[in-house]
Scaffold this motif. Structure first.
Motif, PDB file in Angstrom:
ATOM      1  N   SER A   1      -3.969   4.219  -6.228  1.00 42.65           N
ATOM      2  CA  SER A   1      -3.810   3.476  -6.636  1.00 42.65           C
ATOM      3  C   SER A   1      -2.419   3.595  -7.205  1.00 42.65           C
ATOM      4  CB  SER A   1      -4.647   2.211  -7.024  1.00 42.65           C
ATOM      5  OG  SER A   1      -5.356   2.137  -5.998  1.00 42.65           O
TER       6      SER A   1
ATOM      7  N   ARG B   1       1.030  -1.212  -0.008  1.00 38.57           N
ATOM      8  CA  ARG B   1      -0.355  -0.252  -0.096  1.00 38.57           C
ATOM      9  C   ARG B   1       0.814   1.108   0.053  1.00 38.57           C
ATOM     10  NH1 ARG B   1      -4.980   0.231   3.476  1.00 38.57           N
ATOM     11  NH2 ARG B   1      -6.010   0.024   1.266  1.00 38.57           N
ATOM     12  N   GLY B   2       0.684   2.205  -1.106  1.00 36.36           N
ATOM     13  CA  GLY B   2       1.103   3.352  -0.599  1.00 36.36           C
ATOM     14  C   GLY B   2       2.087   2.940  -2.477  1.00 36.36           C
TER      15      GLY B   2
ATOM     16  N   ASP C   1      -2.342   9.915  -0.317  1.00 35.59           N
ATOM     17  CA  ASP C   1      -3.740  10.047   0.267  1.00 35.59           C
ATOM     18  C   ASP C   1      -4.516   8.237  -0.014  1.00 35.59           C
ATOM     19  OD1 ASP C   1      -3.899  12.798   1.086  1.00 35.59           O
ATOM     20  OD2 ASP C   1      -4.770  12.863  -0.981  1.00 35.59           O
ATOM     21  N   ASP C   2      -3.625   6.982  -0.091  1.00 30.55           N
ATOM     22  CA  ASP C   2      -4.063   6.280  -0.564  1.00 30.55           C
ATOM     23  C   ASP C   2      -4.635   5.840  -1.855  1.00 30.55           C
ATOM     24  OD1 ASP C   2      -3.547   4.665   1.981  1.00 30.55           O
ATOM     25  OD2 ASP C   2      -5.303   4.970   3.013  1.00 30.55           O
TER      26      ASP C   2
END
Length: 85
Positions: free
Chosen positions: A42, A15-16, A39-40
Motif C-alpha cells: 500500500s 493498485r500499485g 509487491d502489491d
C-alpha cells in the motif's frame, strides 16, 4: 521539482500506487503520494519504512502471585496491574 512528483488524489489511485496521505491532506478528495509500489504494498518504500516500524524485543513477565501467600490470604488472585509491569 515537486517533493511528491506522483501526487494523486486518493479517489483516483489504483493498485500499485502509494496510499500515504500527504501532510494536511485527508479524506476521499485528499492527495496521496502516488509513487509506484512493489509487491502489491500500500505504500512506496520510503513511506513503508516511515509507517512500519520493526517490533522491539519486548518481554511480558508473568508472576503467579496466587501461588504464594500474601498477608496469610490464600484466596488472593492477582489483578492486571500486579501481573503486567
Amino acid at each position: 521539482m515537486s517533493a511528491h512528483p506522483f501526487k494523486t488524489r486518493f479517489i483516483d489511485t489504483t493498485r500499485g500506487q502509494c496510499m500515504f496521505f500527504l501532510p494536511g491532506e485527508t479524506g476521499m478528495h485528499g492527495f496521496v503520494c502516488g509513487a509506484p509500489t512493489t509487491d502489491d504494498k500500500s505504500f512506496c518504500d520510503c513511506h513503508h519504512k516511515a509507517t512500519h516500524q520493526p517490533l522491539k524485543n519486548g518481554k511480558i513477565s508473568f508472576f503467579d502471585l496466587s501461588a504464594g501467600s500474601r498477608d496469610d490470604d490464600t484466596d488472593h488472585e492477582p489483578d492486571l496491574t500486579e501481573v503486567l509491569q
